[in-house]
Design an enzyme around this catalytic site. Sequence first.
Site, PDB file in Angstrom:
ATOM      1  N   LYS A 167       0.681  -1.297   0.149  1.00 29.30           N
ATOM      2  CA  LYS A 167      -0.222   0.224   0.408  1.00 29.30           C
ATOM      3  C   LYS A 167       0.956   1.311  -0.083  1.00 29.30           C
ATOM      4  CE  LYS A 167      -3.945   2.466   2.878  1.00 29.30           C
ATOM      5  NZ  LYS A 167      -4.689   2.348   3.627  1.00 29.30           N
ATOM      6  N   SER A 181     -10.301   5.181  -4.978  1.00 26.93           N
ATOM      7  CA  SER A 181     -11.505   6.420  -5.406  1.00 26.93           C
ATOM      8  C   SER A 181     -10.901   7.605  -6.512  1.00 26.93           C
ATOM      9  CB  SER A 181     -11.102   7.585  -3.727  1.00 26.93           C
ATOM     10  OG  SER A 181     -10.245   8.029  -3.415  1.00 26.93           O
ATOM     11  N   LYS A 195       0.808   9.982   6.105  1.00 28.08           N
ATOM     12  CA  LYS A 195       1.207   8.746   6.423  1.00 28.08           C
ATOM     13  C   LYS A 195       2.816   8.479   5.607  1.00 28.08           C
ATOM     14  CE  LYS A 195      -4.355   8.110   6.791  1.00 28.08           C
ATOM     15  NZ  LYS A 195      -5.265   7.259   6.920  1.00 28.08           N
ATOM     16  N   TYR A 252     -14.383   0.550  -7.491  1.00 27.24           N
ATOM     17  CA  TYR A 252     -16.425   1.136  -6.054  1.00 27.24           C
ATOM     18  C   TYR A 252     -17.211   1.208  -8.247  1.00 27.24           C
ATOM     19  CZ  TYR A 252     -13.782   2.910  -3.458  1.00 27.24           C
ATOM     20  OH  TYR A 252     -12.875   2.869  -2.159  1.00 27.24           O
ATOM     21  N   GLU A 290       7.836  -6.452   1.388  1.00 26.32           N
ATOM     22  CA  GLU A 290       6.645  -7.060   2.449  1.00 26.32           C
ATOM     23  C   GLU A 290       6.032  -7.402   2.399  1.00 26.32           C
ATOM     24  OE1 GLU A 290       5.456  -4.810   4.623  1.00 26.32           O
ATOM     25  OE2 GLU A 290       6.481  -2.737   4.925  1.00 26.32           O
ATOM     26  N   LYS A 327      -2.511  -1.728  -3.668  1.00 27.13           N
ATOM     27  CA  LYS A 327      -2.924  -0.456  -3.748  1.00 27.13           C
ATOM     28  C   LYS A 327      -2.144   1.067  -4.096  1.00 27.13           C
ATOM     29  CE  LYS A 327      -6.484   1.911  -0.392  1.00 27.13           C
ATOM     30  NZ  LYS A 327      -7.103   2.064   0.958  1.00 27.13           N
TER      31      LYS A 327
END
Length: 329
Positions: free
Chosen positions: A197, A278, A221, A317, A237, A252
């Site tokens: 991510k 998004s 972040k 979505y 990871e 992501k």
Amino acid sequence: MFHPGYRPRRMRRDNFSRRLMRENTVTTDDLIYPLFIHDGEGRIPVASMPGVERLSIEELLKVAGECVALGIPVIDLFPVIDPARKSLDGAEAWNPDGLAQRAVRALKAAYPQLGVMTDVALDPYTTHGQDGIIDDTGYVLNDITVDALVKQAVSHADAGADIISPSDMMDGRIGAIRQALDAAGHTNVRIMAYSAKYASAFYGPFRDAVGSAGNLGKADKKTYQMDPANSDEAMREIALDLDEGADMVMVKPGTPYLDIVRRVKAEFGVPTFAYQVSGEYSMLKAAAANGWLDEKACVMETMLGFKRAGADGVLTYFAPQIARWLKEG
């Protein structure tokens, strides 16, 4: 000069021959539908994500019924928490009567055949909008956050979640969650790890949707999500998460990171998923609304891109739209 014995265009000449040689296809089995839920009534549109709404549990059940009818195998829940229930430690995340837990119970009672995945992270629940518990400087503390995530994950499994999906990027959280799930008797609850991510600029509309944008403010972040410049780090990871017990891994965002999807599938050969986030969704919607792109053609092309890169499935979505387009043929 072309080789006289080989004309690649011959196989492109007709629809039937194009279909015969098609290497990748998109089906409803490739779809996971992310949904936002809230504790009020009805539906609340998300302004930055045209066509996406925050759903009450009652409305969620209606959408779940549509997903079952369309053949969508899994939905993924993201709660929008009342600000009064947010705290520095995000303790509402493991409330057995919390929004996510009640939604899972309602879904499994109404549609036991529908796969239910839940997001495990603290950002919807914290007053600061970070995915974990912070110290006085704002730095997210790893191990105490993992303890909180374990409690959140077990509470979701207790409610009936089929898949736990930790999206926080804390070190060691997959192993801790797997051990706790097994100890609680949830040996068949699967884990889809957000293993790669990235600290991406494409998450803005999502943070509007879950109500964490205002809490996060100008903070970022980058101390726990991955640097977009890195590829080898993602492999490390993923290897760690698989070793700790992840059943599936996720990359992501999706479209800007197809090279990572390809590397994951080639190097590990495990169930690999991509999240069409998004920002990707909103860009396509905005361009289509302005008449600049053919929405159906472009969305389906992005889906083929995910499949071609090696993704076994996609969180998008667009899932119900894609499912309807596929039914129409």
